[in-house]
Design a protein around this motif. Sequence first.
Motif, short mmCIF file in Angstrom:
data_model
loop_
_atom_site.label_atom_id
_atom_site.label_comp_id
_atom_site.label_asym_id
_atom_site.label_seq_id
_atom_site.Cartn_x
_atom_site.Cartn_y
_atom_site.Cartn_z
N PRO A 159 -15.64 -6.50 -1.00
CA PRO A 159 -16.84 -5.67 -0.81
C PRO A 159 -18.01 -6.13 -1.67
O PRO A 159 -17.84 -6.77 -2.71
CB PRO A 159 -16.35 -4.29 -1.26
N VAL A 190 -19.23 -0.85 -2.62
CA VAL A 190 -18.47 -0.13 -3.66
C VAL A 190 -19.23 1.11 -4.10
O VAL A 190 -18.66 2.20 -4.24
CB VAL A 190 -18.21 -1.06 -4.87
N TYR A 203 -8.13 -3.23 -2.49
CA TYR A 203 -9.38 -3.04 -1.75
C TYR A 203 -10.28 -4.27 -1.90
O TYR A 203 -10.85 -4.77 -0.93
CB TYR A 203 -10.08 -1.78 -2.24
N SER A 232 -4.88 0.32 -6.70
CA SER A 232 -5.38 0.38 -5.33
C SER A 232 -6.72 -0.34 -5.19
O SER A 232 -7.00 -0.98 -4.17
CB SER A 232 -5.52 1.84 -4.88
N PHE A 233 -7.55 -0.23 -6.22
CA PHE A 233 -8.86 -0.89 -6.16
C PHE A 233 -8.70 -2.41 -6.07
O PHE A 233 -9.49 -3.08 -5.41
CB PHE A 233 -9.68 -0.51 -7.40
N TRP A 276 0.82 -1.20 0.00
CA TRP A 276 0.00 0.00 0.00
C TRP A 276 0.86 1.26 0.00
O TRP A 276 0.54 2.24 -0.64
CB TRP A 276 -0.91 0.00 1.22
N LYS A 304 -8.68 -7.34 -0.04
CA LYS A 304 -8.67 -7.24 1.43
C LYS A 304 -10.07 -7.31 2.02
O LYS A 304 -10.29 -7.98 3.04
CB LYS A 304 -7.97 -5.95 1.85
N TYR A 305 -11.03 -6.62 1.41
CA TYR A 305 -12.34 -6.46 2.03
C TYR A 305 -13.46 -7.27 1.37
O TYR A 305 -14.53 -7.41 1.97
CB TYR A 305 -12.73 -4.98 2.04
N ARG A 355 -18.97 3.98 -1.60
CA ARG A 355 -17.68 4.68 -1.64
C ARG A 355 -17.57 5.59 -2.86
O ARG A 355 -16.77 6.53 -2.87
CB ARG A 355 -16.54 3.65 -1.67
#
Length: 338
Positions: free
Chosen positions: A80, A85, A74, A70-71, A7, A77-78, A88
């Motif tokens: 989503p 999404v 994300y 970066s997405f 990151w 890790k999560y 955000r």
Amino acid sequence: MPSQYRWQTLDIIKTIGCLGAIFSHILIWQFGTTHRGVGIDLYDMNAVSWPILTFCFVIVHILFLSAGASFYFYIEKYHPSMRQVGTRLIPIILLGFLFGLNYHPFILYWNVFFFYTLSILTLFFLQRFFGYTIIFLVTSLTLFLTPLLRMFFDDGFLENYFITFFFTDAQNTINFYPFFPFFSLIGFGFLTSHIYYTYQKKKLFIRSLASGTLALFFLTLILERVDVSDIFGVTAHLPIRFLLLTIAFFVVILSLIELIAHGRMITKKYHPLVIIGRHILPVYVLTLLSSLVFLNFFQRLSFYNKESIGVFLFSLFITFDIAYAIAVILTYRNRQNA
């Protein structure tokens, strides 16, 4: 597997892109020739050195690559949901609506915020239901089919509003970033993170650095100047080689940081290379708003000289200080709330 350091690497790259975007705006406001069009101020940048403009284009557009990269983390890790999404993305959509207020009367024209929202939702949908092979195909097609599609749609189809923001804008007034070819930047950033995450090896970084450097050298040799008489519309007609140059530059700096940094230069709590990228959207928006207020005040002073390099550098220095101060405040606030 990569640790939190992954990151931080991307935060550094996002910081470079964010500061580059701020630099470009100050450059435009200082040296651009203003004229009016479709209710907003447009800027002619042909008077600015072509190497500087090329560098600005490349630096600004690595923001899309780093956004895609970066997405990916994300999602990994999560994991989503579509609702998460979408939630955000609400601030980005609102910024897109606010951007339309620059037009008089208000018209909901396509702009960078709507483009980014559509691209992230497209990535999420493709990753969730089709996988990385399809993402690679869509990413490649949006890049390499663009010249052919532009030739086809230039033959009378550009009156259609949806075609203009998906492919091109002949009038240079409607869109900043058509989906073809700029989705390719976000897509390739996403795929780069996937490859680096999956094959975290020193050899990969060395080979990426070498091949990216060779690509930069070759693409620089074949660059040609483009019309920047309207800085708002030029992105609709940037040649594909500019996007390839941007991708190569992104791979070079990403690999270089992975090879030499190893956390040594980014361990400080408030290191500017990390915290600006960590809060990139509020830093970018708030800094530009603050810069507009500062520059409007600055231009009223008796010693102000629009053509002065010294005045430009001083304005740039103050602007970057504002960006860092905003990032520090946001980081401190987050630590207090943790």
